[in-house]
Scaffold this motif. Structure first.
Motif, PDB file in Angstrom:
ATOM      1  N   ASN A  79       6.845   5.159  -4.043  1.00 17.79           N
ATOM      2  CA  ASN A  79       7.339   6.518  -3.822  1.00 17.79           C
ATOM      3  C   ASN A  79       7.518   6.872  -2.352  1.00 17.79           C
ATOM      4  N   SER A  80       7.260   5.927  -1.448  1.00 17.39           N
ATOM      5  CA  SER A  80       7.381   6.228  -0.022  1.00 17.39           C
ATOM      6  C   SER A  80       8.847   6.421   0.353  1.00 17.39           C
ATOM      7  N   ASN A  81       9.049   7.274   1.351  1.00 17.41           N
ATOM      8  CA  ASN A  81      10.416   7.630   1.737  1.00 17.41           C
ATOM      9  C   ASN A  81      10.918   6.883   2.965  1.00 17.41           C
ATOM     10  N   THR A  82      10.008   6.435   3.799  1.00 20.23           N
ATOM     11  CA  THR A  82      10.450   5.782   5.037  1.00 20.23           C
ATOM     12  C   THR A  82      10.084   4.298   5.018  1.00 20.23           C
ATOM     13  N   ALA A  83      10.832   3.546   5.789  1.00 16.40           N
ATOM     14  CA  ALA A  83      10.570   2.106   5.883  1.00 16.40           C
ATOM     15  C   ALA A  83       9.203   1.842   6.490  1.00 16.40           C
ATOM     16  N   ASP A  84       8.863   2.577   7.547  1.00 17.69           N
ATOM     17  CA  ASP A  84       7.569   2.364   8.194  1.00 17.69           C
ATOM     18  C   ASP A  84       6.416   2.650   7.237  1.00 17.69           C
ATOM     19  N   GLU A  85       6.537   3.720   6.472  1.00 13.46           N
ATOM     20  CA  GLU A  85       5.492   4.077   5.510  1.00 13.46           C
ATOM     21  C   GLU A  85       5.365   2.996   4.436  1.00 13.46           C
ATOM     22  N   LYS A  86       6.496   2.534   3.928  1.00 16.92           N
ATOM     23  CA  LYS A  86       6.494   1.493   2.898  1.00 16.92           C
ATOM     24  C   LYS A  86       5.861   0.209   3.422  1.00 16.92           C
ATOM     25  N   LEU A  87       6.186  -0.170   4.639  1.00 14.08           N
ATOM     26  CA  LEU A  87       5.638  -1.397   5.219  1.00 14.08           C
ATOM     27  C   LEU A  87       4.145  -1.266   5.499  1.00 14.08           C
ATOM     28  N   GLN A  88       3.698  -0.095   5.928  1.00 11.92           N
ATOM     29  CA  GLN A  88       2.268   0.116   6.170  1.00 11.92           C
ATOM     30  C   GLN A  88       1.492   0.043   4.853  1.00 11.92           C
ATOM     31  N   LEU A  89       2.008   0.674   3.814  1.00  7.28           N
ATOM     32  CA  LEU A  89       1.355   0.607   2.506  1.00  7.28           C
ATOM     33  C   LEU A  89       1.384  -0.810   1.950  1.00  7.28           C
ATOM     34  N   ASP A  90       2.457  -1.540   2.223  1.00  8.36           N
ATOM     35  CA  ASP A  90       2.546  -2.928   1.782  1.00  8.36           C
ATOM     36  C   ASP A  90       1.454  -3.769   2.419  1.00  8.36           C
ATOM     37  N   LYS A  91       1.167  -3.532   3.694  1.00 13.13           N
ATOM     38  CA  LYS A  91       0.096  -4.281   4.362  1.00 13.13           C
ATOM     39  C   LYS A  91      -1.252  -3.992   3.708  1.00 13.13           C
ATOM     40  N   GLN A  92      -1.489  -2.732   3.389  1.00 18.87           N
ATOM     41  CA  GLN A  92      -2.744  -2.367   2.721  1.00 18.87           C
ATOM     42  C   GLN A  92      -2.815  -2.999   1.333  1.00 18.87           C
ATOM     43  N   LEU A  93      -1.690  -3.005   0.640  1.00 20.72           N
ATOM     44  CA  LEU A  93      -1.638  -3.584  -0.702  1.00 20.72           C
ATOM     45  C   LEU A  93      -1.871  -5.091  -0.645  1.00 20.72           C
ATOM     46  N   THR A  94      -1.326  -5.762   0.351  1.00 21.69           N
ATOM     47  CA  THR A  94      -1.535  -7.201   0.512  1.00 21.69           C
ATOM     48  C   THR A  94      -3.016  -7.507   0.669  1.00 21.69           C
ATOM     49  N   THR A  95      -3.699  -6.719   1.485  1.00 21.46           N
ATOM     50  CA  THR A  95      -5.138  -6.902   1.685  1.00 21.46           C
ATOM     51  C   THR A  95      -5.901  -6.673   0.387  1.00 21.46           C
ATOM     52  N   ALA A  96      -5.528  -5.615  -0.345  1.00 27.58           N
ATOM     53  CA  ALA A  96      -6.224  -5.294  -1.594  1.00 27.58           C
ATOM     54  C   ALA A  96      -6.019  -6.377  -2.646  1.00 27.58           C
ATOM     55  N   VAL A  97      -4.792  -6.872  -2.775  1.00 28.09           N
ATOM     56  CA  VAL A  97      -4.516  -7.941  -3.749  1.00 28.09           C
ATOM     57  C   VAL A  97      -5.260  -9.208  -3.346  1.00 28.09           C
ATOM     58  N   GLY A  98      -5.301  -9.486  -2.051  1.00 35.31           N
ATOM     59  CA  GLY A  98      -6.057 -10.644  -1.569  1.00 35.31           C
ATOM     60  C   GLY A  98      -7.524 -10.547  -1.921  1.00 35.31           C
ATOM     61  N   SER A  99      -8.069  -9.338  -1.870  1.00 34.36           N
ATOM     62  CA  SER A  99      -9.481  -9.175  -2.225  1.00 34.36           C
ATOM     63  C   SER A  99      -9.715  -9.412  -3.712  1.00 34.36           C
ATOM     64  N   VAL A 100      -8.731  -9.084  -4.549  1.00 31.97           N
ATOM     65  CA  VAL A 100      -8.859  -9.356  -5.986  1.00 31.97           C
ATOM     66  C   VAL A 100      -8.891 -10.860  -6.224  1.00 31.97           C
ATOM     67  N   PHE A 101      -8.021 -11.593  -5.538  1.00 29.82           N
ATOM     68  CA  PHE A 101      -8.026 -13.042  -5.706  1.00 29.82           C
ATOM     69  C   PHE A 101      -9.321 -13.651  -5.189  1.00 29.82           C
ATOM     70  N   ALA A 102      -9.863 -13.072  -4.120  1.00 28.01           N
ATOM     71  CA  ALA A 102     -11.153 -13.557  -3.620  1.00 28.01           C
ATOM     72  C   ALA A 102     -12.268 -13.237  -4.614  1.00 28.01           C
ATOM     73  N   LEU A 103     -12.232 -12.062  -5.193  1.00 27.03           N
ATOM     74  CA  LEU A 103     -13.242 -11.682  -6.185  1.00 27.03           C
ATOM     75  C   LEU A 103     -13.138 -12.537  -7.443  1.00 27.03           C
ATOM     76  N   ALA A 104     -11.948 -13.014  -7.739  1.00 29.51           N
ATOM     77  CA  ALA A 104     -11.745 -13.834  -8.932  1.00 29.51           C
ATOM     78  C   ALA A 104     -12.567 -15.114  -8.893  1.00 29.51           C
ATOM     79  N   GLU A 105     -12.937 -15.534  -7.700  1.00 27.30           N
ATOM     80  CA  GLU A 105     -13.764 -16.731  -7.560  1.00 27.30           C
ATOM     81  C   GLU A 105     -15.104 -16.558  -8.284  1.00 27.30           C
ATOM     82  N   SER A 106     -15.551 -15.325  -8.435  1.00 25.50           N
ATOM     83  CA  SER A 106     -16.832 -15.050  -9.096  1.00 25.50           C
ATOM     84  C   SER A 106     -16.702 -14.990 -10.621  1.00 25.50           C
ATOM     85  N   TYR A 107     -15.489 -15.116 -11.116  1.00 21.00           N
ATOM     86  CA  TYR A 107     -15.236 -15.008 -12.549  1.00 21.00           C
ATOM     87  C   TYR A 107     -14.532 -16.276 -13.045  1.00 21.00           C
TER      88      TYR A 107
END
Length: 183
Positions: A79-107
């Motif tokens: 839902n972001s309107n600007t490119a900068d906002e979308k790219l900043q949220l994408d960076k946060q999302l990349t980190t969050a998804v990476g943490s899920v894959f790291a957590l998956a090691e425990s399962y």
């Protein structure tokens, strides 16, 4: 004879002017097209996120905060309107998804789930596409910026308001190393 020379010089200046202007328009459109390519790939990744959350949800019962954060970041990015906002949220999302894959090691059951493995592979491919698209974007920005900053193009670019474009790069406060994941 001098009138002919003046007329020829004036015509030559107009031709140079038109060629430079059209070159700027073409380069600007390449930059816009390159960012559009990034946007399409980000959308592809955003479409994979709900599947990841659904698969992981059944295995990681006590990781609801992490999963909720991923869903919220995905929705904000869509839902972001600007490119900068979308790219900043994408960076946060990349980190969050990476943490899920790291957590998956425990399962171990989750790590063995074929849907999870397939989704992990798909997301990895999308990440590679995003990286390639960002490199292409930066290349088009480089060519565009060189054209508008070089003489005599800088005169025409300034006259018609062709602004300098920014490269996609890590901010100073962002580390250039993998994020730490703690259990």
């Amino acid at each position: 004879m001098t009138t002919l020379i003046i007329l020829f010089s004036f015509l030559l200046i107009i031709i140079i002017f038109i060629v430079l202007y059209n070159g700027f328009v073409a380069k600007k459109n390449r930059v816009d097209e390159a960012f559009s390519g990034i946007d399409v790939i980000l959308k592809k990744r955003f479409d994979l996120i709900p599947n990841l959350v659904e698969i992981v949800k059944g295995y990681m019962n006590h990781e609801n905060a992490t999963l909720s954060n991923i869903v919220n970041l995905r929705n904000q990015a869509l839902n972001s309107n600007t490119a900068d906002e979308k790219l900043q949220l994408d960076k946060q999302l990349t980190t969050a998804v990476g943490s899920v894959f790291a957590l998956a090691e425990s399962y171990p059951d989750l790590k063995a789930n074929t849907n999870f493995l397939s989704l992990q592979s798909d997301l990895s491919e999308v990440e590679t596409e995003i990286e390639r698209s960002k490199r292409y974007y930066n290349g088009t920005v480089r060519e565009y910026n060189i054209a508008i900053e070089s003489f005599p193009g800088n005169l025409i670019a300034g006259l018609f308001g062709f602004p300098k474009k920014n490269f996609l790069e890590l901010k100073e406060e962002e580390q250039r190393e993998a994020p730490k994941v703690q259990f």
